[in-house]
Design an enzyme around this catalytic site. Sequence first.
Site, PDB file in Angstrom:
ATOM      1  N   PHE A  16       0.831  -1.200   0.000  1.00  0.00           N
ATOM      2  CA  PHE A  16       0.000   0.000   0.000  1.00  0.00           C
ATOM      3  C   PHE A  16       0.864   1.248   0.000  1.00  0.00           C
ATOM      4  O   PHE A  16       2.015   1.218   0.440  1.00  0.00           O
ATOM      5  CB  PHE A  16      -0.938  -0.004   1.210  1.00  0.00           C
ATOM      6  CG  PHE A  16      -1.915  -1.148   1.172  1.00  0.00           C
ATOM      7  CD1 PHE A  16      -3.062  -1.064   0.397  1.00  0.00           C
ATOM      8  CD2 PHE A  16      -1.674  -2.315   1.868  1.00  0.00           C
ATOM      9  CE1 PHE A  16      -3.960  -2.119   0.332  1.00  0.00           C
ATOM     10  CE2 PHE A  16      -2.556  -3.383   1.812  1.00  0.00           C
ATOM     11  CZ  PHE A  16      -3.697  -3.272   1.041  1.00  0.00           C
ATOM     12  N   CYS A  17       0.282   2.339  -0.477  1.00  0.00           N
ATOM     13  CA  CYS A  17       0.932   3.629  -0.565  1.00  0.00           C
ATOM     14  C   CYS A  17       1.651   3.938   0.749  1.00  0.00           C
ATOM     15  O   CYS A  17       1.059   3.772   1.816  1.00  0.00           O
ATOM     16  CB  CYS A  17      -0.113   4.699  -0.872  1.00  0.00           C
ATOM     17  SG  CYS A  17       0.552   6.337  -1.128  1.00  0.00           S
ATOM     18  N   PRO A  18       2.905   4.345   0.681  1.00  0.00           N
ATOM     19  CA  PRO A  18       3.723   4.725  -0.485  1.00  0.00           C
ATOM     20  C   PRO A  18       4.650   3.626  -0.992  1.00  0.00           C
ATOM     21  O   PRO A  18       5.493   3.878  -1.845  1.00  0.00           O
ATOM     22  CB  PRO A  18       4.545   5.881   0.067  1.00  0.00           C
ATOM     23  CG  PRO A  18       4.847   5.462   1.476  1.00  0.00           C
ATOM     24  CD  PRO A  18       3.561   4.753   1.933  1.00  0.00           C
ATOM     25  N   ASP A  43      -2.873  -1.940  -5.136  1.00  0.00           N
ATOM     26  CA  ASP A  43      -3.315  -0.713  -4.469  1.00  0.00           C
ATOM     27  C   ASP A  43      -3.887   0.263  -5.502  1.00  0.00           C
ATOM     28  O   ASP A  43      -3.169   0.700  -6.406  1.00  0.00           O
ATOM     29  CB  ASP A  43      -2.132  -0.076  -3.740  1.00  0.00           C
ATOM     30  CG  ASP A  43      -2.515   1.150  -2.936  1.00  0.00           C
ATOM     31  OD1 ASP A  43      -3.700   1.550  -2.953  1.00  0.00           O
ATOM     32  OD2 ASP A  43      -1.629   1.719  -2.281  1.00  0.00           O
ATOM     33  N   SER A  45      -4.379   3.311  -5.339  1.00  0.00           N
ATOM     34  CA  SER A  45      -3.701   4.612  -5.362  1.00  0.00           C
ATOM     35  C   SER A  45      -2.589   4.650  -6.403  1.00  0.00           C
ATOM     36  O   SER A  45      -2.154   5.736  -6.806  1.00  0.00           O
ATOM     37  CB  SER A  45      -3.151   4.976  -3.983  1.00  0.00           C
ATOM     38  OG  SER A  45      -2.051   4.153  -3.653  1.00  0.00           O
TER      39      SER A  45
END
Length: 79
Positions: A16-18, A43, A45
Amino acid sequence: MTTDHYDAELDARGLFCPEPVMMLHNRINDVEPGGVLRIVATDPSTTRDIPRFCQFLGHELLSRSEQDDEFVYLIRRGD
């Protein structure tokens, strides 16, 4: 260009981000300028972050697609 024409791959599934972009930042340096890196991520994002990464760092986003809840990108490394 098809998704089976690439020089290296980054598997960012489950991250997941980042983390996906941080890994991308390191992995793109393993590809020769003009070479193609394939990224597979889960993810959502990344649909925002990876195009911005390419824009800011001078890489070319060749394609992006969604396949079975995975996001697949092909990036041509810039100079």
